[in-house]
Design a protein around this motif. Sequence first.
Motif, PDB file in Angstrom:
ATOM      1  N   LYS A   7     -21.824  33.132  -3.422  1.00 10.83           N
ATOM      2  CA  LYS A   7     -22.700  34.250  -3.069  1.00 10.83           C
ATOM      3  C   LYS A   7     -24.079  33.738  -2.653  1.00 10.83           C
ATOM      4  CE  LYS A   7     -20.460  37.627  -6.066  1.00 10.83           C
ATOM      5  NZ  LYS A   7     -20.627  38.556  -7.185  1.00 10.83           N
ATOM      6  N   ILE A   8     -24.595  32.782  -3.385  1.00 10.67           N
ATOM      7  CA  ILE A   8     -25.915  32.225  -3.063  1.00 10.67           C
ATOM      8  C   ILE A   8     -25.864  31.478  -1.733  1.00 10.67           C
ATOM      9  CG2 ILE A   8     -27.640  30.518  -3.767  1.00 10.67           C
ATOM     10  CD1 ILE A   8     -27.063  31.403  -6.685  1.00 10.67           C
ATOM     11  N   SER A   9     -24.838  30.656  -1.550  1.00 14.16           N
ATOM     12  CA  SER A   9     -24.717  29.897  -0.295  1.00 14.16           C
ATOM     13  C   SER A   9     -24.636  30.828   0.908  1.00 14.16           C
ATOM     14  CB  SER A   9     -23.469  29.016  -0.315  1.00 14.16           C
ATOM     15  OG  SER A   9     -23.539  28.088  -1.334  1.00 14.16           O
ATOM     16  N   TYR A  10     -23.792  31.841   0.806  1.00 12.76           N
ATOM     17  CA  TYR A  10     -23.636  32.751   1.936  1.00 12.76           C
ATOM     18  C   TYR A  10     -24.893  33.599   2.129  1.00 12.76           C
ATOM     19  CZ  TYR A  10     -21.483  35.659   5.425  1.00 12.76           C
ATOM     20  OH  TYR A  10     -21.205  36.295   6.605  1.00 12.76           O
ATOM     21  N   SER A  11     -25.578  33.920   1.050  1.00  7.76           N
ATOM     22  CA  SER A  11     -26.821  34.687   1.166  1.00  7.76           C
ATOM     23  C   SER A  11     -27.886  33.890   1.905  1.00  7.76           C
ATOM     24  CB  SER A  11     -27.333  35.089  -0.215  1.00  7.76           C
ATOM     25  OG  SER A  11     -26.441  35.990  -0.811  1.00  7.76           O
ATOM     26  N   VAL A  12     -28.012  32.617   1.584  1.00 11.18           N
ATOM     27  CA  VAL A  12     -28.982  31.767   2.281  1.00 11.18           C
ATOM     28  C   VAL A  12     -28.623  31.692   3.767  1.00 11.18           C
ATOM     29  CG1 VAL A  12     -29.830  29.388   2.514  1.00 11.18           C
ATOM     30  CG2 VAL A  12     -29.631  30.433   0.246  1.00 11.18           C
ATOM     31  N   PHE A  13     -27.343  31.499   4.047  1.00 10.49           N
ATOM     32  CA  PHE A  13     -26.878  31.458   5.438  1.00 10.49           C
ATOM     33  C   PHE A  13     -27.189  32.782   6.145  1.00 10.49           C
ATOM     34  CE2 PHE A  13     -23.357  32.703   8.277  1.00 10.49           C
ATOM     35  CZ  PHE A  13     -23.555  31.785   9.296  1.00 10.49           C
ATOM     36  N   GLY A  14     -26.810  33.881   5.537  1.00  9.67           N
ATOM     37  CA  GLY A  14     -27.009  35.195   6.148  1.00  9.67           C
ATOM     38  C   GLY A  14     -28.470  35.559   6.331  1.00  9.67           C
ATOM     39  N   LEU A  15     -29.283  35.284   5.322  1.00  6.74           N
ATOM     40  CA  LEU A  15     -30.715  35.588   5.436  1.00  6.74           C
ATOM     41  C   LEU A  15     -31.376  34.730   6.510  1.00  6.74           C
ATOM     42  CD1 LEU A  15     -31.748  36.107   1.708  1.00  6.74           C
ATOM     43  CD2 LEU A  15     -31.401  37.849   3.470  1.00  6.74           C
ATOM     44  N   SER A  16     -30.908  33.507   6.660  1.00  5.48           N
ATOM     45  CA  SER A  16     -31.435  32.646   7.731  1.00  5.48           C
ATOM     46  C   SER A  16     -31.107  33.240   9.099  1.00  5.48           C
ATOM     47  CB  SER A  16     -30.848  31.237   7.633  1.00  5.48           C
ATOM     48  OG  SER A  16     -31.190  30.651   6.414  1.00  5.48           O
ATOM     49  N   ILE A  17     -29.878  33.684   9.266  1.00  8.92           N
ATOM     50  CA  ILE A  17     -29.466  34.293  10.538  1.00  8.92           C
ATOM     51  C   ILE A  17     -30.266  35.569  10.800  1.00  8.92           C
ATOM     52  CG2 ILE A  17     -27.546  35.393  11.776  1.00  8.92           C
ATOM     53  CD1 ILE A  17     -27.236  32.367  11.527  1.00  8.92           C
ATOM     54  N   ILE A  18     -30.415  36.408   9.782  1.00  8.28           N
ATOM     55  CA  ILE A  18     -31.171  37.659   9.945  1.00  8.28           C
ATOM     56  C   ILE A  18     -32.627  37.356  10.300  1.00  8.28           C
ATOM     57  CG2 ILE A  18     -32.076  39.674   8.713  1.00  8.28           C
ATOM     58  CD1 ILE A  18     -29.376  39.772   7.200  1.00  8.28           C
ATOM     59  N   THR A  19     -33.225  36.380   9.637  1.00  3.08           N
ATOM     60  CA  THR A  19     -34.629  36.042   9.895  1.00  3.08           C
ATOM     61  C   THR A  19     -34.821  35.485  11.304  1.00  3.08           C
ATOM     62  OG1 THR A  19     -34.992  35.621   7.549  1.00  3.08           O
ATOM     63  CG2 THR A  19     -36.585  34.672   9.083  1.00  3.08           C
ATOM     64  N   SER A  30     -32.862  35.920  13.875  1.00  7.56           N
ATOM     65  CA  SER A  30     -32.593  37.022  14.808  1.00  7.56           C
ATOM     66  C   SER A  30     -33.779  37.968  14.892  1.00  7.56           C
ATOM     67  CB  SER A  30     -31.358  37.805  14.369  1.00  7.56           C
ATOM     68  OG  SER A  30     -30.244  36.978  14.315  1.00  7.56           O
ATOM     69  N   ASN A  31     -34.393  38.223  13.765  1.00  6.19           N
ATOM     70  CA  ASN A  31     -35.545  39.120  13.735  1.00  6.19           C
ATOM     71  C   ASN A  31     -36.723  38.522  14.496  1.00  6.19           C
ATOM     72  OD1 ASN A  31     -36.916  41.494  12.958  1.00  6.19           O
ATOM     73  ND2 ASN A  31     -37.910  40.376  11.304  1.00  6.19           N
ATOM     74  N   ILE A  32     -36.971  37.242  14.305  1.00  4.61           N
ATOM     75  CA  ILE A  32     -38.069  36.584  15.028  1.00  4.61           C
ATOM     76  C   ILE A  32     -37.793  36.608  16.532  1.00  4.61           C
ATOM     77  CG2 ILE A  32     -39.168  34.342  15.446  1.00  4.61           C
ATOM     78  CD1 ILE A  32     -38.951  33.880  12.374  1.00  4.61           C
ATOM     79  N   LEU A  33     -36.564  36.301  16.918  1.00  5.30           N
ATOM     80  CA  LEU A  33     -36.208  36.359  18.343  1.00  5.30           C
ATOM     81  C   LEU A  33     -36.330  37.778  18.889  1.00  5.30           C
ATOM     82  CD1 LEU A  33     -33.138  33.950  18.417  1.00  5.30           C
ATOM     83  CD2 LEU A  33     -35.438  33.522  19.312  1.00  5.30           C
ATOM     84  N   ARG A  34     -35.946  38.748  18.085  1.00  6.93           N
ATOM     85  CA  ARG A  34     -36.055  40.160  18.484  1.00  6.93           C
ATOM     86  C   ARG A  34     -37.507  40.525  18.770  1.00  6.93           C
ATOM     87  NH1 ARG A  34     -37.477  44.922  15.935  1.00  6.93           N
ATOM     88  NH2 ARG A  34     -38.019  43.769  14.067  1.00  6.93           N
TER      89      ARG A  34
END
Length: 154
Positions: free
Chosen positions: A88-100, A102-106
Motif C-alpha cells: 500500500k505504501i509503495s503504490y501510494s508513493v508511486f500514485g502520488l508521484s504520478i498525480i503530482t 500530472s498536476n504540475i504539467l496540467r
Amino acid sequence: MGNKNAIYILRFLIYFFIFYYILKMLEGNIMDLLTITLSKLLNLKFYKNEIIVGKNIIEISSPCTCSLEMALFLGYIFGTPDVPIKYKISYSVFGLSIITISNILRIILIINYSNMINYNVVHDVISFIIFPIALFLNWFWIYLLKMKKIIMFK
C-alpha cells in the motif's frame, strides 16, 4: 451488500477523511511549494500564491493542490483489505508521484495556453485530465490485485 463490501466502504471512508484532513491542514504549504516550483520551472515571478504571467496573474488556490484527488486515491488504496502495508505504501508513493507530476504539467499547460484562448476554457478542459489519471491509477491497483501480484493468500 455483503459484509465484506460494507467493511471496505467503511474503511475507505475512514481513510479518505483522515487523509483529506491531513492534506487540508498542509494545503497552504502545498500551494506555496506549487507556486515556487512552477515559478522556477517557467522562469516567472510570483508573490505569495500568485504567479505573474505577463500582465495576468494566475492564482494557485486550494483546488490546484489536488488534495481531494489525493485523499480519494489514498483512501481507496489504504481501504483495500488483505493487502500488506508495504504494498500500500509503495503504490501510494508511486500514485502520488504520478498525480503530482500530472498536476504540475496540467498547471504549466494552463499557464502556457491561457494567453491564447479564454482562460476559463483552457482551465476547464486541461483540468479534466487529473480525473482520468486518478481513475487509471485505481484501475491499475485493481489489475495488480487481480493478477495476485500483491495479495498474499492464506
